[in-house]
Design a protein around this motif. Structure first.
Motif, mmCIF file in Angstrom:
data_model
loop_
_atom_site.group_PDB
_atom_site.id
_atom_site.type_symbol
_atom_site.label_atom_id
_atom_site.label_comp_id
_atom_site.label_asym_id
_atom_site.label_seq_id
_atom_site.Cartn_x
_atom_site.Cartn_y
_atom_site.Cartn_z
ATOM 1 N N MET A 27 26.351 -0.206 -26.202
ATOM 2 C CA MET A 27 25.111 0.576 -25.772
ATOM 3 C C MET A 27 25.320 1.917 -26.666
ATOM 4 S SD MET A 27 24.810 -0.046 -21.798
ATOM 5 C CE MET A 27 23.725 -1.492 -21.220
ATOM 6 N N ILE A 28 24.002 2.700 -26.776
ATOM 7 C CA ILE A 28 23.833 4.154 -26.866
ATOM 8 C C ILE A 28 23.013 4.603 -25.763
ATOM 9 C CG2 ILE A 28 23.010 5.717 -28.457
ATOM 10 C CD1 ILE A 28 23.855 4.140 -30.850
ATOM 11 N N ALA A 29 23.281 5.174 -25.022
ATOM 12 C CA ALA A 29 22.936 5.589 -23.755
ATOM 13 C C ALA A 29 22.949 7.157 -23.345
ATOM 14 C CB ALA A 29 23.449 4.739 -22.565
ATOM 15 N N PRO A 30 22.001 7.765 -22.740
ATOM 16 C CA PRO A 30 21.988 9.100 -22.504
ATOM 17 C C PRO A 30 22.504 9.217 -21.117
ATOM 18 C CG PRO A 30 19.780 8.072 -21.854
ATOM 19 C CD PRO A 30 20.210 6.898 -22.569
ATOM 20 N N LEU A 31 23.792 10.290 -20.489
ATOM 21 C CA LEU A 31 24.255 10.385 -19.491
ATOM 22 C C LEU A 31 23.978 11.726 -18.819
ATOM 23 C CD1 LEU A 31 27.844 8.931 -20.207
ATOM 24 C CD2 LEU A 31 25.936 7.856 -19.125
ATOM 25 N N PHE A 32 23.625 11.825 -17.787
ATOM 26 C CA PHE A 32 23.013 12.978 -16.928
ATOM 27 C C PHE A 32 24.439 13.396 -16.067
ATOM 28 C CE2 PHE A 32 18.916 13.886 -18.413
ATOM 29 C CZ PHE A 32 18.398 12.441 -18.735
ATOM 30 N N LEU A 33 25.243 14.424 -16.304
ATOM 31 C CA LEU A 33 26.442 14.714 -15.653
ATOM 32 C C LEU A 33 26.187 16.026 -15.055
ATOM 33 C CD1 LEU A 33 28.882 13.766 -18.618
ATOM 34 C CD2 LEU A 33 28.034 12.265 -16.746
ATOM 35 N N GLY A 34 26.728 16.321 -13.875
ATOM 36 C CA GLY A 34 26.640 17.409 -13.258
ATOM 37 C C GLY A 34 28.023 17.939 -12.575
ATOM 38 N N GLU A 35 29.043 17.044 -12.413
ATOM 39 C CA GLU A 35 30.412 17.616 -12.016
ATOM 40 C C GLU A 35 31.276 18.129 -12.852
ATOM 41 O OE1 GLU A 35 32.706 14.334 -10.006
ATOM 42 O OE2 GLU A 35 30.963 13.558 -8.877
ATOM 43 N N ASP A 36 31.614 19.402 -12.519
ATOM 44 C CA ASP A 36 32.591 20.347 -13.514
ATOM 45 C C ASP A 36 33.461 19.437 -14.110
ATOM 46 O OD1 ASP A 36 32.553 22.768 -10.953
ATOM 47 O OD2 ASP A 36 31.198 22.305 -12.289
ATOM 48 N N ILE A 37 34.223 18.409 -13.423
ATOM 49 C CA ILE A 37 35.563 17.777 -14.149
ATOM 50 C C ILE A 37 34.828 16.858 -15.426
ATOM 51 C CG2 ILE A 37 37.129 16.192 -13.934
ATOM 52 C CD1 ILE A 37 37.648 17.105 -11.205
ATOM 53 N N ASN A 38 33.680 16.279 -15.066
ATOM 54 C CA ASN A 38 32.851 15.307 -16.206
ATOM 55 C C ASN A 38 32.417 16.242 -17.261
ATOM 56 O OD1 ASN A 38 33.442 12.874 -14.880
ATOM 57 N ND2 ASN A 38 31.374 12.811 -13.969
ATOM 58 N N ILE A 39 31.706 17.409 -16.808
ATOM 59 C CA ILE A 39 31.461 18.208 -18.064
ATOM 60 C C ILE A 39 32.717 18.902 -18.742
ATOM 61 C CG2 ILE A 39 30.432 20.568 -18.506
ATOM 62 C CD1 ILE A 39 28.458 20.056 -15.871
ATOM 63 N N LYS A 40 33.871 19.083 -17.987
ATOM 64 C CA LYS A 40 34.930 19.505 -19.055
ATOM 65 C C LYS A 40 35.290 18.575 -19.946
ATOM 66 C CE LYS A 40 39.620 21.019 -17.952
ATOM 67 N NZ LYS A 40 40.779 21.355 -16.890
ATOM 68 N N ALA A 41 35.364 17.122 -19.303
ATOM 69 C CA ALA A 41 35.894 15.872 -20.123
ATOM 70 C C ALA A 41 35.169 15.910 -21.492
ATOM 71 C CB ALA A 41 35.931 14.713 -19.270
ATOM 72 N N VAL A 42 33.827 16.201 -21.180
ATOM 73 C CA VAL A 42 32.791 16.158 -22.437
ATOM 74 C C VAL A 42 33.165 17.202 -23.423
ATOM 75 C CG1 VAL A 42 30.584 16.324 -23.108
ATOM 76 C CG2 VAL A 42 31.055 15.001 -21.108
ATOM 77 N N GLU A 43 33.274 18.388 -22.775
ATOM 78 C CA GLU A 43 33.612 19.563 -23.855
ATOM 79 C C GLU A 43 34.801 19.416 -24.601
ATOM 80 O OE1 GLU A 43 31.141 22.850 -21.021
ATOM 81 O OE2 GLU A 43 33.221 23.010 -20.975
ATOM 82 N N THR A 44 35.797 18.916 -23.861
ATOM 83 C CA THR A 44 37.293 18.820 -24.357
ATOM 84 C C THR A 44 37.075 17.552 -25.699
ATOM 85 O OG1 THR A 44 38.224 19.271 -22.381
ATOM 86 C CG2 THR A 44 39.684 18.161 -24.189
ATOM 87 N N ALA A 45 36.182 16.679 -25.353
ATOM 88 C CA ALA A 45 36.303 15.517 -26.198
ATOM 89 C C ALA A 45 35.507 15.861 -27.644
ATOM 90 C CB ALA A 45 35.374 14.319 -25.541
#
Length: 805
Positions: A27-45
């Motif tokens: 899959m290639i899928a859009p994800l809508f994230l609002g939690e701070d920890i999820n956003i931090k994980a994305v930014e780190t990646a």
């Protein structure tokens, strides 16, 4: 993008936890994230060029982030793009590369997890090929039933031979619960995974079949309803063209015509409300559920006899004539009724519209069977107005009188409005029966509504909740009845004029039986006067020995019983032409006599006194007894006495002790108990020792019957005095009166009933309070006054002089 372009696994990578969606490696899928920890994980990646793992939270654990709140198998992939959104959330485009398993998770560092990739177990190709064929067939069945199934998916799985990819593709579109979706997602045994998917698809096929059947049934019903509706509309249109569909229109026209005719007599708000509801009904479809309710309301309103009044003028002469025709005796009540209507006639003649006189309420108070309702019937006949009877006994729901609001199921107008409808007149005689027995509950207090109904200042605008407008009750002649006026609330009492109807004497009962009851019962039983004979002595015996009441209702039942037996005898014994009922064969018809009041004793007794009592069914002779026991001066009371009567007994005891102390009551020395030493020394004791050395037990027979009231005060005092000084009480003397601590005799109520009871018991003398003697003797029947020596007493000493021998 491939895994080989990144660091080898196992490794620590950022962790994203989704709440709803399972992602797959393809899959290639859009994800809508609002939690701070999820956003931090994305930014780190993005910053460190690392892969991320996307897992899913377990059911009921959404929003949490600990080791047990999410599944440990997810999808490893990379972040292709990140976009910041205005509300603080971010949107990322995620590309799945492989399945990964979270080997280690540290809750102190929840944005990361130690992950290793996982691969499916080896499988038997021949077995898998067969399963894939079955799977493709089931998918095609599902696609035919489910219109939302992706059409291009069938083509994709037909062109693909990789069982893992096929399983992932199909799993991604199945409608299953989160736990079941995870089982399909994490299963590494390819054969087992395909079998599970086949089972899920079969369940979905069955589910869709059932849904389709239900939908078809519902649609067919809807189609039928629509079809019926359109057919009805077509029929109506055809009937309209032919001029035959005018039933509803005719009804509306009739309603409007009736309303127009009533308009001059209806209140303005009533006319406006009714017209509004008729217009609403005319716009409403006749099959609408509200149409029948609305039509019922309109019909109820139009049935109210607005403007219809009995035209006969009030005539005192007619009232008096009818009352004398229907009732024997009752002179004072008849006179009061005549005076009441004399005022009305005078006002009517002189054209004075006295609003206060219109709603005045007569209330007949007396025991059952004395003719309260019968008087109302006579008033109705004399005035030539219809009679409406409303039974109020035990009524607890205020809406019974005021009506129910139309929002309730089964709503209806109040009894007053229904009474007007039944009477077909706005000025009937309305009998409010048993007004003293209105109840109170969580549904309201009906007596509060009665205040409005009976108040001449308010009843010209009485508002019925069902009608939703006010109606005029001021022209109704209200007549109330009650057994006990003391039970009527004071505010309601203030609206009424009380007319007391007392007990009948035996002579009055004889005349009522001879002139009214016997002719009426003969007629009701189909008997002729010549077919049943009954002497005066027989009737008097029936009155004396077979009835126990203040009125004549039970007497009527006795005659009814006699005439039933007489009718049967005339039919079964053909040779019998006349039935003679006399004192000799009376027991044969009525069995053993029931004595109402025991006659006076023929012998004087110590400690037994005749008192007189008032009950709801008339007067009674109350024998009060006492005994004395060696003791310490204790007074014991038995006989089911109320608190007031117990207080009266204690007062009597104290008064007698005072009289003994003062020497007004002489106590012989020989009746005072002495100790052996006092006997030997021949000690002379003080008179007070008699009540100090004796306990007194005072009893009123018939212990099952509750008794209360102060009027037995002098009777109990005489009984206590008799037993303490061992003097006999005259057996032919009865008495009634309230006693004070100072020895005064106070007036009592119910004198007529009490004297009649004494007369029936064949007493010679009756002692009554002085004030009752001065003001109430004129109400006592002549035959009673003639037979009894009625003596006025002012103090307890007067009583003792007349009673103790």
């Amino acid at each position: 993008m491939e895994l080989s372009n990144y660091d080898s696994f196992p490794q620590e990578i950022p962790l994203i936890i989704e709440d709803d969606i399972f992602l797959y490696p393809f899959m290639i899928a859009p994800l809508f994230l609002g939690e701070d920890i999820n956003i931090k994980a994305v930014e780190t990646a993005i910053d460190t060029n690392k892969l991320v793992i996307v897992s899913v939270s377990k059911p009921g654990q959404e929003g949490k982030r600990d080791a047990d709140s999410f599944y440990n198998v997810g999808v490893v992939g990379n972040i292709m793009r990140k976009v910041s959104l205005p509300d603080g959330k971010i949107k990322v485009l995620f590309q799945g590369l492989a399945k990964g398993k979270i080997e280690k998770f540290d809750s102190e560092n929840p944005a990361f997890a130690f992950v290793d990739t996982i691969k499916p177990e080896p499988y038997d190709e021949q077995q898998i090929v067969s399963l894939i064929d079955v799977l493709r067939e089931q998918v095609k069945k599902l696609s035919r039933i489910n219109s939302k199934f992706p059409a291009d998916l069938i083509k994709t799985i037909d062109e693909n031979n990789d069982p893992v990819r096929i399983a992932d593709l199909i799993s991604s579109v199945l409608r299953v619960k989160k736990d079941e979706a995870y089982e399909l997602f994490c299963e590494l045994n390819v054969e087992n995974r395909l079998i599970k998917i086949i089972e899920v698809i079969k369940k979905e096929i069955e589910s869709f079949k059932i849904q389709n059947e239900i939908t078809q049934k519902v649609n067919s019903k809807i189609e039928k309803t629509h079809k019926d509706y359109f057919l009805k509309e077509q029929i109506k249109a055809i009937q309209k063209e032919l001029g035959t569909d005018n039933k509803k229109d005719q009804e509306i026209k009739i309603y409007k015509r009736k309303l127009k005719r009533l308009k001059p007599f209806m209140p303005k708000d009533g006319y406006k409300e009714t017209r509004k509801q008729i217009e609403k009904l005319s716009r409403m479809h006749q099959d609408s559920p509200d149409a029948s309710l609305l039509q019922t309301y309109i019909e109820q309103v139009l049935e109210i006899p607005f403007g219809k009044l009995s035209e006969a003028k009030i005539s005192v002469a007619n009232v008096e004539e009818q009352l004398n025709k229907d009732h024997y005796s009752l002179c004072k009540p008849k006179e009061r009724i005549s005076e009441y209507f004399a005022v009305k006639e005078l006002l009517e003649e002189r054209g004075i519209d006295d609003a206060k006189a219109k709603g005045t309420v007569l209330c007949f108070v007396g025991p059952p069977g004395v003719g309260k309702t019968s008087l109302a019937n006579s008033i109705s006949q004399a005035l030539q107005r219809p009679l409406v009877r409303i039974a109020l006994g035990g009524m607890e729901d205020v809406n019974e009188l005021r009506g129910h609001r139309r929002t309730y199921v089964g709503a209806m107008p109040g009894r007053l409005v229904k009474g007007l409808v039944d009477a077909k007149s706005m000025n009937p005689v309305m009998v409010l029966d048993e007004i003293d027995k209105l109840g109170v509950s969580h549904k309201g207090d009906p007596s509060a509504v009665m205040l409005e109904i009976l108040d001449p200042e308010q009843n010209n605008e009485f508002r019925d909740l069902y009608l939703n407008f006010s109606i005029d009750l001021s022209q109704v002649i209200f007549v109330a009845t009650a057994n006990d006026a003391r039970r009527i609330p004071p505010a309601l009492k203030d609206r009424m004029e009380f007319i007391e109807i007392s007990s009948y004497t035996p002579n009055e009962k004889y005349h009522i039986a001879r002139d009214y009851l016997i002719p009426q019962e003969l007629q009701r039983h189909g008997l002729k006067k010549s077919e049943v004979t009954m002497s005066k002595l027989t009737i008097e015996t029936i009155i004396a020995k077979y009835t126990r009441e203040a009125g004549v209702r039970n007497l009527r039942r006795v005659f009814s019983k006699l005439f039933r037996k007489a009718a049967k005898k005339l039919l079964t014994e053909k040779e019998t032409k006349k039935v003679s009922i006399n004192t000799k064969n009376l027991v044969k018809y009525l069995e053993q006599p029931i004595f109402e009041i025991d006659p006076a004793d023929k012998k004087n007794s110590v400690g037994v006194t005749n008192g007189l009592a008032w009950t709801a069914v008339g007067g009674d002779v109350l024998k009060i007894e006492a005994i004395k026991l060696n003791g310490k001066g204790v007074l014991s009371l038995t006989g089911n006495m109320g608190d007031v009567m117990k207080e009266s007994a204690r007062i009597s005891h104290s008064v007698v002790k005072v009289l003994i102390d003062k020497g007004r009551i002489k106590v012989p020395q020989n009746i005072i108990p002495k100790s052996p030493k006092e006997k030997e020394e021949k000690t002379k004791l003080d008179s007070s020792e008699v009540y100090k050395r004796y306990d007194i037990h005072l009893h009123i027979p018939e212990g099952a019957t509750p008794k209360d009231g102060p009027s037995a005060g002098i009777t109990m005092a005489v009984t206590i005095a008799s037993i303490l000084c061992e003097k006999e009480v005259r057996c032919d003397v009865a008495m009634t009166g309230e006693l004070t601590l100072s020895g005064k005799v106070l007036p009592i109520g119910g004198l007529k009933e009490k004297l009649i009871a004494a007369y029936k018991a064949k007493m010679v003398k009756v002692l009554i309070p002085k004030k009752n003697f001065q003001r109430d003797l004129e109400d006592i029947p002549y035959e009673v006054k003639k037979a009894l020596e009625i003596k006025a007493v002012d103090t307890i000493e007067d009583v003792l002089k007349e009673t103790l021998v």
